[in-house]
Design an enzyme around this catalytic site. Structure first.
Site, PDB file in Angstrom:
ATOM      1  CG  ASP A   1      -1.775   0.124   7.786  1.00 17.59           C
ATOM      2  OD1 ASP A   1      -2.628   0.985   7.516  1.00 17.59           O
ATOM      3  OD2 ASP A   1      -1.618  -0.918   7.121  1.00 17.59           O
ATOM      4  N   GLY A  43       0.853  -1.201   0.000  1.00 16.97           N
ATOM      5  CA  GLY A  43       0.000   0.000   0.000  1.00 16.97           C
ATOM      6  C   GLY A  43       0.882   1.242   0.000  1.00 16.97           C
ATOM      7  CB  ILE A 102      -9.881  10.123   1.479  1.00 18.24           C
ATOM      8  CG1 ILE A 102      -9.676  11.596   1.209  1.00 18.24           C
ATOM      9  CG2 ILE A 102     -10.249   9.907   2.930  1.00 18.24           C
ATOM     10  CD1 ILE A 102     -10.964  12.410   1.343  1.00 18.24           C
ATOM     11  N   GLY A 108     -10.723  14.268  19.777  1.00 22.21           N
ATOM     12  CA  GLY A 108     -11.640  14.271  20.926  1.00 22.21           C
ATOM     13  C   GLY A 108     -12.855  13.379  20.773  1.00 22.21           C
ATOM     14  CB  THR A 161       2.627   1.108   5.952  1.00 22.32           C
ATOM     15  OG1 THR A 161       1.260   0.898   6.349  1.00 22.32           O
ATOM     16  CG2 THR A 161       3.498   0.774   7.148  1.00 22.32           C
ATOM     17  CE  LYS A 219     -18.686  15.030  25.257  1.00 23.22           C
ATOM     18  NZ  LYS A 219     -17.760  13.943  25.025  1.00 23.22           N
ATOM     19  NE  ARG A 224      -1.148  -4.841  -0.628  1.00 22.74           N
ATOM     20  CZ  ARG A 224      -1.956  -3.807  -0.388  1.00 22.74           C
ATOM     21  NH1 ARG A 224      -2.976  -3.582  -1.182  1.00 22.74           N
ATOM     22  NH2 ARG A 224      -1.763  -3.036   0.659  1.00 22.74           N
ATOM     23  CG  ASP A 279       1.269  -2.326  10.089  1.00 19.17           C
ATOM     24  OD1 ASP A 279       2.163  -1.669   9.512  1.00 19.17           O
ATOM     25  OD2 ASP A 279       0.530  -3.123   9.497  1.00 19.17           O
ATOM     26  N   GLY A 303       5.763  -2.038   3.554  1.00 19.01           N
ATOM     27  CA  GLY A 303       5.358  -2.553   4.861  1.00 19.01           C
ATOM     28  C   GLY A 303       5.978  -3.907   5.163  1.00 19.01           C
ATOM     29  CG  ASP A 304       3.993  -6.546   7.873  1.00 18.04           C
ATOM     30  OD1 ASP A 304       3.355  -6.017   6.944  1.00 18.04           O
ATOM     31  OD2 ASP A 304       3.465  -7.211   8.770  1.00 18.04           O
ATOM     32  N   GLY A 305       4.971  -6.948   4.686  1.00 21.87           N
ATOM     33  CA  GLY A 305       4.913  -7.912   3.583  1.00 21.87           C
ATOM     34  C   GLY A 305       6.071  -7.678   2.619  1.00 21.87           C
ATOM     35  CG  HIS A 324     -20.952  16.347  18.764  1.00 20.03           C
ATOM     36  ND1 HIS A 324     -20.776  17.675  19.052  1.00 20.03           N
ATOM     37  CD2 HIS A 324     -19.794  15.728  19.065  1.00 20.03           C
ATOM     38  CE1 HIS A 324     -19.536  17.843  19.496  1.00 20.03           C
ATOM     39  NE2 HIS A 324     -18.929  16.675  19.512  1.00 20.03           N
ATOM     40  NE  ARG A 358      -2.376  -4.487   5.656  1.00 19.59           N
ATOM     41  CZ  ARG A 358      -2.425  -4.900   4.399  1.00 19.59           C
ATOM     42  NH1 ARG A 358      -2.883  -6.086   4.125  1.00 19.59           N
ATOM     43  NH2 ARG A 358      -1.987  -4.146   3.421  1.00 19.59           N
ATOM     44  NE  ARG A 362      14.280  16.314  -2.857  1.00 16.32           N
ATOM     45  CZ  ARG A 362      14.925  16.779  -1.795  1.00 16.32           C
ATOM     46  NH1 ARG A 362      14.948  16.063  -0.671  1.00 16.32           N
ATOM     47  NH2 ARG A 362      15.554  17.926  -1.843  1.00 16.32           N
TER      48      ARG A 362
HETATM   49  P1  ADP Z   1       2.923  -4.315   2.750  1.00 14.26           P
HETATM   50  O1  ADP Z   1       4.333  -4.287   2.309  1.00 14.26           O
HETATM   51  O2  ADP Z   1       2.301  -2.951   2.758  1.00 14.26           O
HETATM   52  O3  ADP Z   1       2.733  -5.073   4.030  1.00 14.26           O
HETATM   53  P2  ADP Z   1       1.852  -6.594   1.284  1.00 14.26           P
HETATM   54  O4  ADP Z   1       1.654  -7.431   2.494  1.00 14.26           O
HETATM   55  O5  ADP Z   1       0.755  -6.585   0.265  1.00 14.26           O
HETATM   56  O6  ADP Z   1       2.076  -5.053   1.612  1.00 14.26           O
HETATM   57  O7  ADP Z   1       3.208  -7.066   0.604  1.00 14.26           O
HETATM   58  C1  ADP Z   1       3.676  -6.463  -0.593  1.00 14.26           C
HETATM   59  C2  ADP Z   1       4.262  -7.517  -1.510  1.00 14.26           C
HETATM   60  O8  ADP Z   1       5.415  -8.110  -0.890  1.00 14.26           O
HETATM   61  C3  ADP Z   1       3.354  -8.707  -1.808  1.00 14.26           C
HETATM   62  O9  ADP Z   1       2.423  -8.451  -2.824  1.00 14.26           O
HETATM   63  C4  ADP Z   1       4.363  -9.753  -2.239  1.00 14.26           C
HETATM   64  O10 ADP Z   1       4.762  -9.569  -3.575  1.00 14.26           O
HETATM   65  C5  ADP Z   1       5.549  -9.467  -1.308  1.00 14.26           C
HETATM   66  N1  ADP Z   1       5.507 -10.377  -0.171  1.00 14.26           N
HETATM   67  C6  ADP Z   1       4.686 -10.330   0.906  1.00 14.26           C
HETATM   68  N2  ADP Z   1       4.908 -11.364   1.744  1.00 14.26           N
HETATM   69  C7  ADP Z   1       5.871 -12.119   1.172  1.00 14.26           C
HETATM   70  C8  ADP Z   1       6.543 -13.334   1.520  1.00 14.26           C
HETATM   71  N3  ADP Z   1       6.252 -13.998   2.657  1.00 14.26           N
HETATM   72  N4  ADP Z   1       7.484 -13.806   0.679  1.00 14.26           N
HETATM   73  C9  ADP Z   1       7.790 -13.150  -0.459  1.00 14.26           C
HETATM   74  N5  ADP Z   1       7.201 -12.005  -0.841  1.00 14.26           N
HETATM   75  C10 ADP Z   1       6.254 -11.482  -0.055  1.00 14.26           C
HETATM   76  O1  F6P Z   2      -1.673  -1.013   4.444  1.00 11.26           O
HETATM   77  C1  F6P Z   2      -2.267   0.175   4.036  1.00 11.26           C
HETATM   78  C2  F6P Z   2      -3.747  -0.020   3.823  1.00 11.26           C
HETATM   79  O2  F6P Z   2      -4.301   1.213   3.389  1.00 11.26           O
HETATM   80  C3  F6P Z   2      -4.525  -0.540   5.035  1.00 11.26           C
HETATM   81  O3  F6P Z   2      -4.776   0.470   5.981  1.00 11.26           O
HETATM   82  C4  F6P Z   2      -5.751  -1.103   4.377  1.00 11.26           C
HETATM   83  O4  F6P Z   2      -6.317  -2.148   5.149  1.00 11.26           O
HETATM   84  C5  F6P Z   2      -5.222  -1.644   3.064  1.00 11.26           C
HETATM   85  O5  F6P Z   2      -3.986  -0.976   2.816  1.00 11.26           O
HETATM   86  C6  F6P Z   2      -6.147  -1.432   1.898  1.00 11.26           C
HETATM   87  O6  F6P Z   2      -5.597  -2.069   0.806  1.00 11.26           O
HETATM   88  P1  F6P Z   2      -6.104  -1.834  -0.684  1.00 11.26           P
HETATM   89  O7  F6P Z   2      -5.553  -0.522  -1.139  1.00 11.26           O
HETATM   90  O8  F6P Z   2      -5.542  -2.982  -1.430  1.00 11.26           O
HETATM   91  O9  F6P Z   2      -7.600  -1.786  -0.640  1.00 11.26           O
END
Ligand code: ADP
Ligand code: F6P
Length: 319
Positions: free
Chosen positions: A127, A11, A250, A185, A125, A213, A72, A129, A102-104, A215, A171, A21
């Protein structure tokens, strides 16, 4: 190393451009060539790679999204896909890769390092997270976007004396909802990290009403379920009219805040420095306003910890 590359993945988040940059400019500062990989791992596998000049990253520090595009990719999760990616990098003479995502995306980067290709991760990201870093690039901008939206909803909520339930991204993490809820708030903030019974939410709404209140604003993190289902339950229990707003994508757009530009600039440059120092398989982070680097394995084995003291504070301030 004489040739490095950078890609954005997963994302997108505001500030990714500022990080690209910084990576490009820092590489040039060290007289190292920098390449941009377009469309994340998907583009990497098909060799969508172009050299980036100093000028190629002009006029992007203030722009949301990512000029490198993001994707992705399921194909990259396969052994064959990762092998193809390494071959593309080697064919271009590239010796180190910076992955902003992100972590993926970091799990993907780790796979490349396991195949002998040096990678460094930069957390991008909305998030917030990612373990081992206090903040991720894009979180501050998204937070400001959410707070601005809640402020606007509050105006109409007051005029009509209504209860609004607002769904915020994140997420599985509640950071964005929690920080926005405190900053705007909100009466109740419902996040995955802290269980809250419906009775408690309703009691807080009644308490607000008793002291006049006009609202009520309830923030629901997407990780706990839909705002619509909470609205339905509240209306059923109280008979009150409710309205639902799902802020949606957004939250991912817009010009990055100065804080995100700062973070992205510091992290993007640090990633280049780490590769040139011969480090790999690591993630850049920020801890107590110091730029740090952490082993991917260590970072990915941990779970991101939301600061629950903020949740407790929000509860005491919204009585
Ligand atoms: P984010 O990086 O925001 O967490 P995703 O979880 O969608 O987003 O991961 C982004 C891309 O990273 C995935 O579409 C995939 O190509 C790659 N990826 C995610 N997990 C793995 C994994 N366990 N092994 C190899 N590639 C991965
Ligand atoms: O990881 C960023 C994020 O915007 C999350 O907050 C949300 O759950 C997800 O990506 C939405 O993903 P997509 O853009 O694929 O709908």
């Amino acid at each position: 190393m004489r040739k490095l590359a950078v890609l954005t993945s997963g994302g997108d988040s505001p500030g990714m451009n500022a990080a690209v940059r910084a990576a490009v400019r820092r590489a040039h500062f060290h007289e190292v060539q920098m390449f941009g990989v377009y469309h994340g791992y998907e583009g990497l596998m098909r060799g969508d790679i172009k050299e980036m000049s100093l000028g190629s990253v002009g006029d992007i520090i203030q722009r949301g999204g990512t000029i490198l595009y993001s994707a992705r990719s399921e194909a990259f999760k396969t052994e064959a896909g990762q092998q193809r990616a390494v071959e593309q990098l080697r064919d271009h003479g590239i010796e180190g890769l910076i992955v902003i995502g992100g972590d993926g995306s970091f799990r993907g980067a780790q796979k490349l390092t396991e195949k002998g290709f040096p990678t460094i991760g930069v957390p991008g990201t909305i998030d917030n997270d990612i373990p081992c870093t206090d903040f991720t690039i894009g979180f501050d901008t998204a937070l400001n976007t959410v707070v601005e939206a809640i402020d606007k909803i509050r105006d109409t909520a007051t005029s009509h004396e209504r209860t609004y339930i607002i769904e915020v991204m994140g997420r599985d993490a509640g950071d964005l909802a929690l920080w926005a809820g405190l900053a705007a708030g909100a009466e109740s903030i419902i996040i995955p990290e802290a269980s809250q019974e419906l009775d408690d939410i309703i009691e807080r709404l009644h308490a607000g009403q008793r002291r006049g209140k006009k609202h009520s604003i309830i923030i629901v993190a997407e990780g706990v379920g839909s705002a619509a289902s909470y609205a339905e339950a509240i209306t059923k229990e109280t008979g009150w009219e409710t309205r639902v707003t799902v802020l949606g994508h957004i939250q991912r757009g817009g010009s990055p805040t100065a804080m995100d530009r700062m973070l992205a600039s510091r992290m993007g440059a640090a990633a280049v420095d780490l590769l040139l120092e011969g480090k790999q398989d690591r993630m850049v982070g920020i801890q107590n306003n110091e730029i740090v680097d952490v082993d991917f394995q260590e970072a990915l084995a941990k779970k991101h910890q939301l600061d629950l003291s903020i949740y407790q504070l929000a509860r005491t301030l919204s009585i």
